[in-house]
Design a protein around this motif. Structure first.
Motif, PDB file in Angstrom:
ATOM      1  N   ILE A   1      25.760  16.894 -75.880  1.00  0.00           N
ATOM      2  CA  ILE A   1      26.027  18.172 -76.548  1.00  0.00           C
ATOM      3  C   ILE A   1      26.083  19.266 -75.491  1.00  0.00           C
ATOM      4  CG2 ILE A   1      25.101  19.915 -78.123  1.00  0.00           C
ATOM      5  CD1 ILE A   1      24.183  17.646 -79.931  1.00  0.00           C
ATOM      6  N   ARG A   2      27.177  20.035 -75.526  1.00  0.00           N
ATOM      7  CA  ARG A   2      27.334  21.156 -74.605  1.00  0.00           C
ATOM      8  C   ARG A   2      27.073  22.449 -75.356  1.00  0.00           C
ATOM      9  NH1 ARG A   2      29.072  22.129 -69.888  1.00  0.00           N
ATOM     10  NH2 ARG A   2      29.815  19.995 -69.618  1.00  0.00           N
ATOM     11  N   LEU A   3      26.099  23.222 -74.891  1.00  0.00           N
ATOM     12  CA  LEU A   3      25.819  24.530 -75.497  1.00  0.00           C
ATOM     13  C   LEU A   3      26.513  25.615 -74.694  1.00  0.00           C
ATOM     14  CD1 LEU A   3      21.986  24.261 -76.266  1.00  0.00           C
ATOM     15  CD2 LEU A   3      23.900  24.017 -77.864  1.00  0.00           C
ATOM     16  N   TRP A   4      27.121  26.559 -75.422  1.00  0.00           N
ATOM     17  CA  TRP A   4      27.706  27.747 -74.785  1.00  0.00           C
ATOM     18  C   TRP A   4      26.640  28.847 -74.883  1.00  0.00           C
ATOM     19  CZ3 TRP A   4      31.577  26.702 -79.132  1.00  0.00           C
ATOM     20  CH2 TRP A   4      32.419  25.621 -78.803  1.00  0.00           C
ATOM     21  N   ALA A   5      25.781  28.922 -73.860  1.00  0.00           N
ATOM     22  CA  ALA A   5      24.569  29.749 -73.984  1.00  0.00           C
ATOM     23  C   ALA A   5      24.886  31.216 -74.250  1.00  0.00           C
ATOM     24  CB  ALA A   5      23.706  29.601 -72.733  1.00  0.00           C
ATOM     25  N   GLU A   6      26.022  31.701 -73.722  1.00  0.00           N
ATOM     26  CA  GLU A   6      26.339  33.125 -73.924  1.00  0.00           C
ATOM     27  C   GLU A   6      26.677  33.424 -75.385  1.00  0.00           C
ATOM     28  OE1 GLU A   6      28.195  30.942 -72.322  1.00  0.00           O
ATOM     29  OE2 GLU A   6      30.201  31.037 -73.192  1.00  0.00           O
ATOM     30  N   LYS A   7      26.925  32.385 -76.175  1.00  0.00           N
ATOM     31  CA  LYS A   7      27.266  32.592 -77.597  1.00  0.00           C
ATOM     32  C   LYS A   7      26.069  32.391 -78.522  1.00  0.00           C
ATOM     33  CE  LYS A   7      32.111  31.888 -77.245  1.00  0.00           C
ATOM     34  NZ  LYS A   7      33.157  30.882 -77.139  1.00  0.00           N
ATOM     35  N   ILE A   8      24.933  32.024 -77.965  1.00  0.00           N
ATOM     36  CA  ILE A   8      23.757  31.749 -78.809  1.00  0.00           C
ATOM     37  C   ILE A   8      23.094  33.071 -79.198  1.00  0.00           C
ATOM     38  CG2 ILE A   8      21.492  30.629 -78.898  1.00  0.00           C
ATOM     39  CD1 ILE A   8      22.608  28.574 -76.862  1.00  0.00           C
TER      40      ILE A   8
ATOM     41  N   ALA B   1      28.887  29.822 -83.862  1.00  0.00           N
ATOM     42  CA  ALA B   1      29.285  28.574 -83.196  1.00  0.00           C
ATOM     43  C   ALA B   1      28.733  28.617 -81.783  1.00  0.00           C
ATOM     44  CB  ALA B   1      30.800  28.438 -83.185  1.00  0.00           C
ATOM     45  N   ILE B   2      27.879  27.646 -81.428  1.00  0.00           N
ATOM     46  CA  ILE B   2      27.150  27.747 -80.152  1.00  0.00           C
ATOM     47  C   ILE B   2      27.398  26.571 -79.210  1.00  0.00           C
ATOM     48  CG2 ILE B   2      25.321  29.143 -81.208  1.00  0.00           C
ATOM     49  CD1 ILE B   2      23.544  26.513 -80.955  1.00  0.00           C
ATOM     50  N   GLY B   3      28.261  25.640 -79.593  1.00  0.00           N
ATOM     51  CA  GLY B   3      28.482  24.535 -78.675  1.00  0.00           C
ATOM     52  C   GLY B   3      29.356  23.463 -79.282  1.00  0.00           C
ATOM     53  N   THR B   4      29.476  22.354 -78.579  1.00  0.00           N
ATOM     54  CA  THR B   4      30.347  21.278 -79.023  1.00  0.00           C
ATOM     55  C   THR B   4      29.798  19.927 -78.574  1.00  0.00           C
ATOM     56  OG1 THR B   4      32.640  20.510 -79.052  1.00  0.00           O
ATOM     57  CG2 THR B   4      31.835  21.390 -76.980  1.00  0.00           C
ATOM     58  N   VAL B   5      30.312  18.872 -79.201  1.00  0.00           N
ATOM     59  CA  VAL B   5      29.863  17.511 -78.905  1.00  0.00           C
ATOM     60  C   VAL B   5      30.915  16.838 -78.022  1.00  0.00           C
ATOM     61  CG1 VAL B   5      29.116  15.309 -79.902  1.00  0.00           C
ATOM     62  CG2 VAL B   5      28.724  17.459 -81.164  1.00  0.00           C
TER      63      VAL B   5
END
Ligand code: CO
Ligand code: CO
Ligand code: CO
Length: 308
Positions: free
Chosen positions: A205-212, A290-294
């Motif tokens: 799982i990749r988190l886009w930390a700036e979007k959390i 939306a904070i990340g993707t698989v």
């Protein structure tokens, strides 16, 4: 049957083709000083697992420990707070059990029901899915700050609102969109629960930390080193599972490890349905992001990206 092996925190028992029982229990020492508010927070937290798994809470039982020196008004306040949230959930409290102990602790054992084909676990995420989170992070750091008097009244109320918002509407928004997996964010922090999702699915799982979404005051407190011990424990046990971008600011990382109380739902949904999920959440007044993707497994189970 969902048991210990997939790290879900509720048990599921299939009664027949139409009905499954979901059973969960949660209790802890006071997070806030006010007895009624503590009861509300504990109940919001205890009910949450049932919604995360796609069920409807129906029956709850109180679990309470308290020192004999504690006034009866405090005990009544805690139970009234729990009652308030269970009633809001549309469930009933059918008794419970209390014992004397050095420290007060409160929580509930909750039973709920779901259609077997709507049961969600934390292990169904598919490559390409989008991760959606339904509450901003920071309640562990904020409650640590509150204990040392570092929150304004408005900041305290914002924290309390997060910890007493039921995940009921979040669940209402997600079920029609057919998510692939769901869990609720609690003591392991966002990264601990994301790690369980990644492990359960076999993917990264990749988190886009700036979007959390993060409560700004929690970032400020983290910068000042006001961080609960649990966040360090989480960081320690996740050391081999999480790969952070070298540019990830330390205070953001601290919040991602911060243990949450009654945190939001973390939902995975196929990318073509993500926009629908976000708009359904928005329509019900739930702040989804939306904070990340698989992704296919490569390297660590969880990758944390940072783009500014
Ligand atoms: Co739980
Ligand atoms: Co849970
Ligand atoms: Co008893």
């Amino acid at each position: 049957m969902v048991g210990f092996d997939s790290s879900d925190d509720a048990a599921v028992y299939r009664i027949n083709d139409e009905t499954a029982l979901i059973q969960t229990v949660d209790f802890f020492p006071p997070i806030v000083d006010d007895p009624f508010q503590f009861g509300q927070v504990a109940a919001t937290n205890a009910l949450s697992d049932v919604w995360a798994m796609g069920g409807t809470p129906k029956i709850a039982m109180n679990l309470l420990t308290f020192p004999s020196c504690l006034s009866l008004d405090v005990v009544k306040g805690i139970l009234a707070g729990g009652y308030d949230k269970v009633q809001e959930a549309g469930a009933v409290i059918v008794g419970g059990h209390s014992i004397e102990d050095k420290e007060p602790k409160y929580g509930l054992c909750v039973a709920g029901f779901a259609r077997p084909d709507e049961i969600l676990t934390n292990s169904g995420a598919q490559i390409g899915d989008i991760l959606v989170l339904t509450k901003p992070l920071g309640t562990g750091i904020l409650s640590t700050g509150a204990k040392v008097g570092m929150l304004t009244e408005a900041e305290y109320n914002e924290m309390l609102a997060l910890m007493t918002t039921l995940n009921q509407k979040g669940q209402q928004a997600m079920l029609p969109v057919h998510p692939t997996a769901c869990t609720d964010i609690t003591g392991f922090g966002l990264l601990g629960h994301v790690k369980e999702m990644a492990e359960g699915s076999g993917h990264t799982i990749r988190l886009w930390a700036e979007k959390i979404p993060i409560v700004p005051k929690a970032l400020e407190l983290a910068r000042d080193g006001i961080i609960p011990g649990g966040a360090y424990n989480n960081r320690g046990y996740l050391a081999d599972s999480v790969q952070e971008d070298s540019s990830l600011p330390l205070e953001v990382a601290d919040v991602l490890y911060d243990p949450q109380t009654a945190g939001g739902l973390l939902i995975t949904v196929p990318e073509p349905r993500a926009a629908e999920l976000l708009s359904r959440l928005h329509d019900l007044g739930v702040p989804g992001a939306a904070i990340g993707t698989v992704e296919a497994r490569q390297g660590a189970e969880v990758q944390v990206s940072w783009r500014q």
